[in-house]
Motif scaffolding. Sequence first.
Motif, PDB file in Angstrom:
ATOM      1  N   THR A   1       0.843  -1.216   0.000  1.00  0.00           N
ATOM      2  CA  THR A   1       0.000   0.000   0.000  1.00  0.00           C
ATOM      3  C   THR A   1       0.867   1.251   0.000  1.00  0.00           C
ATOM      4  O   THR A   1       0.612   2.219  -0.748  1.00  0.00           O
ATOM      5  CB  THR A   1      -0.939  -0.009   1.211  1.00  0.00           C
ATOM      6  OG1 THR A   1      -1.745  -1.201   1.180  1.00  0.00           O
ATOM      7  CG2 THR A   1      -1.848   1.219   1.208  1.00  0.00           C
ATOM      8  N   GLU A   2       1.902   1.277   0.824  1.00  0.00           N
ATOM      9  CA  GLU A   2       2.797   2.434   0.894  1.00  0.00           C
ATOM     10  C   GLU A   2       3.510   2.634  -0.435  1.00  0.00           C
ATOM     11  O   GLU A   2       3.728   3.786  -0.873  1.00  0.00           O
ATOM     12  CB  GLU A   2       3.804   2.251   2.032  1.00  0.00           C
ATOM     13  CG  GLU A   2       3.200   2.324   3.419  1.00  0.00           C
ATOM     14  CD  GLU A   2       2.537   3.670   3.648  1.00  0.00           C
ATOM     15  OE1 GLU A   2       3.071   4.706   3.171  1.00  0.00           O
ATOM     16  OE2 GLU A   2       1.461   3.682   4.283  1.00  0.00           O
ATOM     17  N   GLN A   3       3.896   1.501  -1.068  1.00  0.00           N
ATOM     18  CA  GLN A   3       4.570   1.635  -2.367  1.00  0.00           C
ATOM     19  C   GLN A   3       3.621   2.243  -3.406  1.00  0.00           C
ATOM     20  O   GLN A   3       4.029   3.060  -4.234  1.00  0.00           O
ATOM     21  CB  GLN A   3       5.058   0.260  -2.833  1.00  0.00           C
ATOM     22  CG  GLN A   3       6.229  -0.293  -2.026  1.00  0.00           C
ATOM     23  CD  GLN A   3       6.627  -1.691  -2.479  1.00  0.00           C
ATOM     24  OE1 GLN A   3       5.948  -2.297  -3.310  1.00  0.00           O
ATOM     25  NE2 GLN A   3       7.742  -2.174  -1.951  1.00  0.00           N
ATOM     26  N   LYS A   4       2.358   1.832  -3.387  1.00  0.00           N
ATOM     27  CA  LYS A   4       1.380   2.382  -4.344  1.00  0.00           C
ATOM     28  C   LYS A   4       1.138   3.882  -4.076  1.00  0.00           C
ATOM     29  O   LYS A   4       0.995   4.682  -5.016  1.00  0.00           O
ATOM     30  CB  LYS A   4       0.051   1.621  -4.236  1.00  0.00           C
ATOM     31  CG  LYS A   4       0.153   0.130  -4.485  1.00  0.00           C
ATOM     32  CD  LYS A   4       0.645  -0.201  -5.903  1.00  0.00           C
ATOM     33  CE  LYS A   4       0.680  -1.699  -6.134  1.00  0.00           C
ATOM     34  NZ  LYS A   4       1.248  -2.029  -7.465  1.00  0.00           N
ATOM     35  N   ARG A   5       1.079   4.265  -2.813  1.00  0.00           N
ATOM     36  CA  ARG A   5       0.856   5.665  -2.474  1.00  0.00           C
ATOM     37  C   ARG A   5       2.068   6.510  -2.895  1.00  0.00           C
ATOM     38  O   ARG A   5       1.932   7.649  -3.341  1.00  0.00           O
ATOM     39  CB  ARG A   5       0.610   5.824  -0.976  1.00  0.00           C
ATOM     40  CG  ARG A   5      -0.729   5.240  -0.522  1.00  0.00           C
ATOM     41  CD  ARG A   5      -0.983   5.507   0.941  1.00  0.00           C
ATOM     42  NE  ARG A   5      -1.144   6.941   1.177  1.00  0.00           N
ATOM     43  CZ  ARG A   5      -1.315   7.507   2.365  1.00  0.00           C
ATOM     44  NH1 ARG A   5      -1.330   6.721   3.450  1.00  0.00           N
ATOM     45  NH2 ARG A   5      -1.470   8.814   2.490  1.00  0.00           N
ATOM     46  N   ALA A   6       3.244   5.907  -2.734  1.00  0.00           N
ATOM     47  CA  ALA A   6       4.453   6.630  -3.158  1.00  0.00           C
ATOM     48  C   ALA A   6       4.472   6.839  -4.667  1.00  0.00           C
ATOM     49  O   ALA A   6       5.099   7.766  -5.182  1.00  0.00           O
ATOM     50  CB  ALA A   6       5.700   5.861  -2.703  1.00  0.00           C
ATOM     51  N   ALA A   7       3.752   5.930  -5.381  1.00  0.00           N
ATOM     52  CA  ALA A   7       3.681   6.056  -6.841  1.00  0.00           C
ATOM     53  C   ALA A   7       2.613   7.043  -7.278  1.00  0.00           C
ATOM     54  O   ALA A   7       2.394   7.240  -8.473  1.00  0.00           O
ATOM     55  CB  ALA A   7       3.421   4.693  -7.466  1.00  0.00           C
ATOM     56  N   GLY A   8       1.892   7.672  -6.322  1.00  0.00           N
ATOM     57  CA  GLY A   8       0.946   8.718  -6.663  1.00  0.00           C
ATOM     58  C   GLY A   8      -0.502   8.368  -6.462  1.00  0.00           C
ATOM     59  O   GLY A   8      -1.386   9.175  -6.743  1.00  0.00           O
TER      60      GLY A   8
END
Length: 882
Positions: A36-43
């Motif tokens: 989830t954090e990786q997806k949020r970091a992707a925008g």
Amino acid sequence: MPLLSRLAGLRRNLFTRPRVERDLDDELRAYLDLLTEQKRAAGMDAAEARRAARIELGGLEQVKEEVRQVRTGRMLEELLQDLRYGIRTLRTHPAFTIVAVLALALGIGANTAMFSVAYGILLRPLPYAGADRVAVVYMRFFPRDFAFGTMCMRDYLMWKENNRAFEEPSLFTNPRMDVGGNAGVPEQVQGASVTAGFFPTLGVRPLIGRTFAAGEDQPAAGSLTVLGESIWRRRFGGSPAVLGATILVNGAPSTVIGVMPGEFQFPRRETEVWTNLRLNPPTRYGPWFYRGVARLKPGVTLRQAQAETNNIGLRMMQQNSYYKRLTLPVLGLRDALLGTTLRPAILVLAGAVGLVLLIAVVNVANLMLARATVRQREMALRLSLGAGRGRLVRQLLTESVLLAVMGGAAGLALAWGGISLIRAWNPGDLPLIDSVRLDGGALGFTVLVSMLTGVLFGLAPALASARTDLHSTIKEGGRGGAASQARGRTRAALVVSEIAVSLTLLVGAGLLLRSFVNLQAVTGGFATPPRQILTMRFSPGSAKYKDARAGLALYDEVLRRARGVPGVETAALTDSLPPDRQGDADSFGMEGQTLAPGDINPIVTAATVSPDYFQALGIPLVKGRSFTVHDTPESAKVAIVSEGFARRFYPNQEAVGKRIRESGPGMGNDWMEIVGVVGNVKYLGLTVDTDPAYYMPFAQIYDRRMFLAVRTSGDAARLAAALRRDIQAIDPAGTLAQVGTMEQALALSVSQPRFDTMLLVLFAGIALLLAAIGIYGLIAYSVAQRTHEIGVRMALGAAQADVVRMVVRQGAWLAAIGIGLGLGGAFALTRLLKTMLFGIGVTDPLTFLAAPLGLMLVVLLATFLPAFRATRISPVVALRYE
């Protein structure tokens, strides 16, 4: 260390499962948070990122299941799950579980008990060194013609001289012996007289002391005794001080040199005393009292030894024309201990009990098939929810094995009780009974049988359930359909097989039962009721009674005292008693008879009796007179013969007035005039053709050891204590043994046939009960499945009698097919009973008629109850059924 790591992982997965599941849950959630954090970091925003992470992970529960599938110990974990589910399922259906467990317990318990008997008697290693190399040598010849008869001293010496197959041949005989001395009351025990090589041949060391040394069987040797452990502990308190002590054996002093361990039980199970047999040079042929025992030389087989002894037998016949058709049968030690009838009887019973287990398995398989029909919808739903068919089969097999294990545990308890009863009672007087026990081998057998039966009765229902058609089953709600009809045909076939096997057992039991009834009907030749005859064997204690005059005076006093006991009607003496206690057997000469050189008359029973013997036992006097007090040592020698003797040797002429004499080789006895003819009496057993016999008066043929036979007015057993007390008061050093009624003697003589019959009837009864349960279950289930059909028939006007006929006809057809198949099997298998039957053939028409009729009656009775229930079905309720 991969192995240790895997073991640690297995332990953790099995015993700390909640913690492992929490760790897995935490790990997956952490990984989901990371995605989830990786997806949020992707925008992506928070909601979209969470959704994408879930899609990428594939669903928490699916991932958890994938992890569990590759986890160490997964198969074991699933097995535990199946076990827990199986236990819950069986607990929710207690009636089914109880019936199945009881059926299996009967089958497995009977098989475990029979396995223990068969293994203990037929297979367990004997307590003798190299027992498979030890053989017993007998002698068979005409005119004696005993299949496993005895030899005389001269025969033994010739065998020993020409022997090449055996190591040192030894000789033994097993008379009863009187044991007395300073320790305890004199008693009579089973003994054996043996040569010096006897104990080394059997390879058993004494508990204390020693056995006979070389040369201690020579004429100049002193009298020596080896005691058994039982008499050593009973009479001497287990004291080592017995070594070197002098005891009285048959009234003569003998020195104790050793004690044998309790497991040493040869030549007989009850042997307690062994004395050294001194090889006095024989002056004639006879008496024939002995058997040989020897160890095979290395590389020599029993077959080769038998061939050699046959050749030695030919030489014996060449040297003595008295012998005709002489052979020296050689038997292995175990076969010698068992005899010729016990092994086939045990094998037949083992086969019968195996059939009982087969019926139990079929019965439980039928129950499982019925349950499978009821559980069709459950299985279909589980398959539709993703369960694999293999997983379902494994689950159902686990339930079956659970049932089998429970049945095995209950069967083990039954087997333990049965074996304890057999050992304590020993109803067939079985040799090697001490080797029968519930040990590791029996436990392993029980476990193996339980597992196999679980798979056998569970496999077909499990496979049938796994092949359930999802669409039709869910649509029909698990009722009816082709699958149910197929299961119905399978169940019917199983019931037919139950009936067929049950009939085979019933026919076998019926044959043995009729044989035993025939045996019980054999009277033995005496008319006095057996419960009114008391017998005991008396041996005077003092050496002075070897003298005939002193001995006759003693026995006159014994008879006087016995007749004085209230309730005693008659008392007599004899050295032979029916049904199987023959005292002596010999040939005889007939005055005026001319025989070919070397020929003699057949050997027959030669009994010594006192005047009232025939009256005491109720043996009829056919012609002439009985013995009287006037037949004394000084009077003319007389004899009485049996009807069979007179008919055989004096056909078409009067036997009374003729003269005979004992004619053993080297004996020159006086002529005896036949003064009477009496009825035939059995002295060799109830199953043996009546042996011709001649009788001699006790006063003219004195014998130191005799049976006292008394006829009483009531139950003879009640007078045993009074008779024992009065006789021992006459001679305190004398011994009384074998005290019992003729009723007990007759019962003992048929103990093995009774044991065989009892067990086979028991097995047949269990089989019949299981078959009745099977047919009842099938018909009851069929009626339940056809409730709608029966309701429609009754709504359309069918009478109750029509419904009963329809249901009973179904059971009758199954029974008829099973009986037809069972008769074929019975005709084939009852041939194995041929050697166990008396007075009846293996194809006895009455048995082959009664057994099927009885079985059909039981089947009809088992069918009638479901048929009666079918008539109580309400058409209104039935039309709403399903």
